[in-house]
Write a protein that holds these residues in place. Structure first.
Motif, PDB file in Angstrom:
ATOM      1  N   UNK A 599       0.842  -1.207   0.000  1.00  0.00           N
ATOM      2  CA  UNK A 599       0.000   0.000   0.000  1.00  0.00           C
ATOM      3  C   UNK A 599       0.873   1.252   0.000  1.00  0.00           C
ATOM      4  N   UNK A 600       0.258   2.353  -0.420  1.00  0.00           N
ATOM      5  CA  UNK A 600       0.997   3.622  -0.444  1.00  0.00           C
ATOM      6  C   UNK A 600       1.360   4.057   0.965  1.00  0.00           C
ATOM      7  N   UNK A 601       0.503   3.712   1.941  1.00  0.00           N
ATOM      8  CA  UNK A 601       0.778   4.048   3.326  1.00  0.00           C
ATOM      9  C   UNK A 601       2.030   3.334   3.815  1.00  0.00           C
ATOM     10  N   UNK A 602       2.162   2.052   3.416  1.00  0.00           N
ATOM     11  CA  UNK A 602       3.344   1.286   3.808  1.00  0.00           C
ATOM     12  C   UNK A 602       4.609   1.897   3.178  1.00  0.00           C
ATOM     13  N   UNK A 603       4.493   2.275   1.923  1.00  0.00           N
ATOM     14  CA  UNK A 603       5.645   2.913   1.267  1.00  0.00           C
ATOM     15  C   UNK A 603       6.001   4.242   1.943  1.00  0.00           C
ATOM     16  N   UNK A 604       4.974   4.982   2.335  1.00  0.00           N
ATOM     17  CA  UNK A 604       5.210   6.268   2.992  1.00  0.00           C
ATOM     18  C   UNK A 604       5.960   6.078   4.299  1.00  0.00           C
ATOM     19  N   UNK A 605       5.566   5.039   5.086  1.00  0.00           N
ATOM     20  CA  UNK A 605       6.257   4.766   6.345  1.00  0.00           C
ATOM     21  C   UNK A 605       7.686   4.325   6.099  1.00  0.00           C
ATOM     22  N   UNK A 606       7.896   3.493   5.082  1.00  0.00           N
ATOM     23  CA  UNK A 606       9.238   3.003   4.773  1.00  0.00           C
ATOM     24  C   UNK A 606      10.139   4.134   4.267  1.00  0.00           C
ATOM     25  N   UNK A 607       9.551   5.094   3.576  1.00  0.00           N
ATOM     26  CA  UNK A 607      10.320   6.194   2.999  1.00  0.00           C
ATOM     27  C   UNK A 607      10.347   7.427   3.902  1.00  0.00           C
ATOM     28  N   UNK A 608       9.681   7.289   5.079  1.00  0.00           N
ATOM     29  CA  UNK A 608       9.650   8.364   6.074  1.00  0.00           C
ATOM     30  C   UNK A 608       9.088   9.659   5.478  1.00  0.00           C
ATOM     31  N   UNK A 609       7.920   9.545   4.824  1.00  0.00           N
ATOM     32  CA  UNK A 609       7.297  10.695   4.197  1.00  0.00           C
ATOM     33  C   UNK A 609       5.780  10.544   4.253  1.00  0.00           C
ATOM     34  N   UNK A 610       5.054  11.468   3.662  1.00  0.00           N
ATOM     35  CA  UNK A 610       3.586  11.410   3.623  1.00  0.00           C
ATOM     36  C   UNK A 610       3.107  11.487   2.179  1.00  0.00           C
ATOM     37  N   UNK A 611       1.984  10.827   1.868  1.00  0.00           N
ATOM     38  CA  UNK A 611       1.461  10.854   0.493  1.00  0.00           C
ATOM     39  C   UNK A 611       1.010  12.258   0.071  1.00  0.00           C
ATOM     40  N   UNK A 612       1.169  12.529  -1.224  1.00  0.00           N
ATOM     41  CA  UNK A 612       0.711  13.774  -1.828  1.00  0.00           C
ATOM     42  C   UNK A 612      -0.198  13.439  -3.011  1.00  0.00           C
ATOM     43  N   UNK A 613      -1.001  14.424  -3.446  1.00  0.00           N
ATOM     44  CA  UNK A 613      -1.935  14.189  -4.551  1.00  0.00           C
ATOM     45  C   UNK A 613      -1.670  15.154  -5.699  1.00  0.00           C
ATOM     46  N   UNK A 614      -1.900  14.649  -6.909  1.00  0.00           N
ATOM     47  CA  UNK A 614      -1.763  15.462  -8.123  1.00  0.00           C
ATOM     48  C   UNK A 614      -2.946  15.166  -9.024  1.00  0.00           C
ATOM     49  N   UNK A 615      -3.436  16.199  -9.719  1.00  0.00           N
ATOM     50  CA  UNK A 615      -4.573  16.009 -10.614  1.00  0.00           C
ATOM     51  C   UNK A 615      -4.219  16.385 -12.058  1.00  0.00           C
ATOM     52  N   UNK A 616      -4.864  15.668 -12.969  1.00  0.00           N
ATOM     53  CA  UNK A 616      -4.851  15.970 -14.403  1.00  0.00           C
ATOM     54  C   UNK A 616      -3.438  16.077 -14.983  1.00  0.00           C
ATOM     55  N   UNK A 617      -2.758  14.941 -15.052  1.00  0.00           N
ATOM     56  CA  UNK A 617      -1.438  14.859 -15.685  1.00  0.00           C
ATOM     57  C   UNK A 617      -1.552  13.980 -16.919  1.00  0.00           C
ATOM     58  N   UNK A 618      -0.983  14.440 -18.033  1.00  0.00           N
ATOM     59  CA  UNK A 618      -0.932  13.612 -19.240  1.00  0.00           C
ATOM     60  C   UNK A 618       0.483  13.600 -19.795  1.00  0.00           C
ATOM     61  N   UNK A 619       0.650  12.953 -20.931  1.00  0.00           N
ATOM     62  CA  UNK A 619       1.990  12.800 -21.501  1.00  0.00           C
ATOM     63  C   UNK A 619       2.610  14.156 -21.842  1.00  0.00           C
ATOM     64  N   UNK A 620       1.778  15.143 -22.190  1.00  0.00           N
ATOM     65  CA  UNK A 620       2.281  16.443 -22.642  1.00  0.00           C
ATOM     66  C   UNK A 620       2.404  17.471 -21.528  1.00  0.00           C
ATOM     67  N   UNK A 621       2.041  17.105 -20.284  1.00  0.00           N
ATOM     68  CA  UNK A 621       2.115  18.058 -19.178  1.00  0.00           C
ATOM     69  C   UNK A 621       3.571  18.479 -18.951  1.00  0.00           C
ATOM     70  N   UNK A 622       3.837  19.766 -19.088  1.00  0.00           N
ATOM     71  CA  UNK A 622       5.227  20.231 -18.985  1.00  0.00           C
ATOM     72  C   UNK A 622       5.671  20.446 -17.543  1.00  0.00           C
TER      73      UNK A 622
END
Length: 711
Positions: A599-622
């Motif tokens: 899970x992302x939560x497990x990865x966050x604990x292992x990486x000592x960080x917190x999850x972030x969110x991003x919206x509307x990304x495509x191949x051309x997003x600069x």
């Protein structure tokens, strides 16, 4: 006979003597002509594939441009940096002109006589001519073809006096320059059109353009920086750095330049300089308190700035407001206040109720005529306006289309700053819509006041300003200290080692290009750049005085950089950093995979960080919000499965683990014609960028640049 016999006997010697004399004559003539040839070569600023730009021709063009720029800037002189920018611009134009004409000739592009005639007097007048004020209607401001044709007829007329002929020759010379520019612009237009239409957009590009933006993804992610692993835990060998350099050295091209160490000593006032000004202000304060005539004090102290105007309360600064708010009577003098190296001393001179601003028209009347004629002209102009002719029409006719005379709204202070006190006083008392002639220090004006704001309380506060500047004693002391340091350190290594302990800040490995205007935004340092490229590695300069005597500067040449690929040693640290990051990424990804996280939560604990969110990304997003430019995510995100963990992926500075929360697949059908047009627009922007780049015509061209010898 005896003489003839002697000649025969000595014939070999005679031939040798004559031969030596003849050789001396020939070689002497050759050396003289060769010297002229060498001198001629020395006068070349740039040589492009064998074609030279001569210093004299170049300088003439620069001087013409600078003189025009000064005229267009109300005869205000240009700074050294502004003049250098013009020199560089003219040089680039002349180089590009040579390259353009060479390429046009290769391609068979020409401007025919018929085409040129059409551009000058036909149905398709050159935009260049349409922009010239002399060929515009004074009233409508639009291009007037009749004015152009009249001009062309006049310059062909031979029936002129000697004085007129001299002026005509000057006009013809200017016209020849315009002709050349018209032909050049037309050739450039043809060349650019040919280049533009030689690049076609195909259906594959159109389809790719559609696919790049078809899928938009929202996702959560966690990231871990490569800095989380100490560099000492990663080993990168010299062999690996060399291999990476061989693989990507094309990315590290450089123009001719130099690496230098640079010391700039800011020349600032000493405590003694401040004390001198404070003592002067104490004396001034006494004079202001006892004197009613401030003008006399100002005249006897030419370094004092003073504005003789009434201003509104809202336009007073806090110190001025304090002076009138605390029941201070008219005549009160405040204490000296220091702001940014400038002392301000205020005196409350008075107050009145008067309009804050006036709206006016004004046009300068030619004053180079006799007084009687001048009065006659002035009276005539006043009558013209009184009889109903708009002031703007009269001003446009009088100035031959250069101005309409509409100055708009101006405050009392603005009137003084633009003109003078005499003008200001008369204009403030002038009647509405009544044209009047007013003399000022800079000329004679016909003025019409259109409106005045409602009377408001205004205050007159004398603001005596004296800037604290370094005295000659201070400058001499700083210079002697600086030169003693330079004289005691004979190498770059010595300068670096001893600068800090001697109280100097040294900037090391500063990269300088040949066409650089200044160093570290310090003005008038072009002279230092020129010195750098006329001296050898290891040289230490004398002390330069820069930016209106605000800095003493010294430069030491560490290395000259040749045009081409950067040497390995100059970018080895960058390559090593990239390799270190790659190895850190492998280690971080490997450590995470071993843990078999789900899970992302497990990865966050292992990486000592917190999850972030991003919206509307495509191949051309600069640019991805919160992340920046990260190409690996542009590639992976659109293809990653929804509601599943993806990654870890190695980015530029971090590793990323993704969880796709939503995919929005566009329902817009693929329309070849529509997306072909969008791809064409995108390609057109790219083509325009290429054409506008100064490097466009310079690739694979041998350019020998000697500009630094001269400027």
């Amino acid at each position: 006979m005896t003489i003839l016999k002697k000649i025969r006997n000595k014939s070999l010697l005679l031939v040798m003597v004559v031969g030596v004399a003849l050789f001396s004559f020939i070689i002497g003539d050759f050396l003289r002509s060769g010297s002229a040839f060498i001198n001629q070569k020395k006068e070349n600023i740039v040589v492009i594939n064998g074609e030279a730009i001569n210093c004299q021709d170049y300088q003439t063009r620069v001087e013409d441009y600078i003189n025009n720029a000064i005229r267009n800037n109300n005869n205000q002189p240009l700074t050294d940096d502004e003049q250098y920018q013009i020199k560089q611009m003219i040089l680039n134009e002349m180089i590009d002109d040579i390259l353009l004409f060479k390429e046009a000739k290769k391609l068979g592009l020409v401007v025919s006589k018929e085409e040129y005639k059409d551009l000058v007097m036909g149905d398709n007048i050159s935009p260049l001519l349409q922009q010239i004020p002399s060929f515009r209607n004074p009233k409508t401001k639009k291009f007037d073809k009749t004015a152009l044709l009249h001009f062309l007829q006049n310059i062909e007329n031979e029936d002129y006096s000697t004085e007129q002929s001299s002026r005509l020759m000057s006009i013809k010379k200017a016209w020849l320059a315009i002709e050349k520019q018209i032909i050049k612009e037309q050739l450039k237009k043809k060349f650019n059109t040919l280049f533009t239409y030689s690049i076609l957009t195909n259906v594959l590009e159109a389809r790719a353009f559609y696919e790049e933006k078809k899928i938009n993804v929202d996702f959560d992610y966690v990231a871990q920086s490569y800095n989380s692993i100490p560099d000492r835990e990663v080993n990168v060998s010299d062999i690996e750095i060399q291999k990476r350099y061989n693989e990507c050295k094309n990315l590290y091209r450089q123009k001719e330049g130099a690496l230098v160490d640079f010391i700039a000593l800011n020349i600032v006032p000493s405590k003694k300089d401040y004390q001198m000004i404070e003592n002067k202000l104490k004396e001034l304060k006494k004079q202001l308190e006892s004197s009613k005539n401030i003008a006399e004090i100002i005249q006897s102290n030419p370094d004092i700035l003073y504005t003789n105007a009434y201003i509104t309360y809202n336009n007073l600064n806090e110190s001025q407001k304090f002076l009138i708010e605390k029941n201070h009577a008219v005549g009160t003098v405040g204490i000296p206040i220091l702001v940014n190296q400038t002392f301000n001393l205020y005196k409350f001179e008075g107050m009145k109720t008067a309009p804050d601003s006036i709206k006016l028209n004004a046009v300068m009347i030619p004053s180079s005529m006799e007084e009687i004629k001048l009065k006659h002209l002035s009276d005539s102009l006043i009558q013209v306006v009184k009889k109903g002719t708009p002031f703007s029409d009269m001003a446009s006719t009088l100035s031959k289309g250069k101005t309409t005379g509409e100055l708009g709204w101006m405050t009392e202070s603005q009137l003084i700053s633009r003109l003078d006190i005499q003008f200001k006083d008369k204009i403030l008392t002038a009647k509405i819509n009544e044209p009047v002639v007013i003399k000022s220090n800079i000329g004679i004006f016909l003025v019409q006041v259109l409106e005045k704001t409602k009377p408001i309380k205004k205050y007159k506060i004398a603001n005596i300003q004296i800037q604290v500047v370094p005295s000659q004693e201070t400058k001499t002391r700083l210079y002697n200290r600086f030169i003693q340091f330079i004289s005691s350190n004979h190498s770059i290594a010595d300068l670096r080692e001893n600068a800090k302990s001697s109280g100097f800040s040294i900037q090391t490995d500063v990269e300088i290009s040949k066409d650089q205007i200044n160093i570290n935004h310090i003005q008038n340092t072009r002279q230092i750049v020129q010195w750098i490229f006329n001296n050898k590695k290891g040289a230490i300069s004398d002390i330069f005085e820069c930016q209106n005597s605000e800095y003493f500067a010294v430069v030491a040449i560490k290395e000259h950089l040749r045009e081409g690929f950067r040497p390995l040693k100059s970018i080895s640290s960058v390559l090593k950093r990239n390799l270190i990051n790659e190895k850190k990424a492998l280690k971080l990804i490997s450590d995470l995979k071993v843990k078999k996280l789900n899970t992302l939560k497990q990865y966050a604990e292992a990486m000592n960080t917190t999850p972030q969110s991003v919206q509307s990304v495509n191949f051309a997003t600069s640019y991805i919000s919160g992340i920046g430019k990260e190409p690996i995510l542009n590639v992976k995100v659109p293809e990653a499965p929804i509601n599943q963990i993806s990654g870890p992926y190695a980015g530029k500075n971090k590793i990323y683990v993704l969880y796709i929360t939503n995919k929005n697949i566009s329902k817009e059908p693929y329309d070849t014609k529509c997306f072909l047009k969008q791809a064409q627009i995108q390609n057109m922007r790219w083509i325009c960028q290429i054409i506008q780049s100064p490097e466009f015509l310079r690739e694979n061209i041998k350019i020998d640049n000697y500009f630094n010898r001269f400027f």
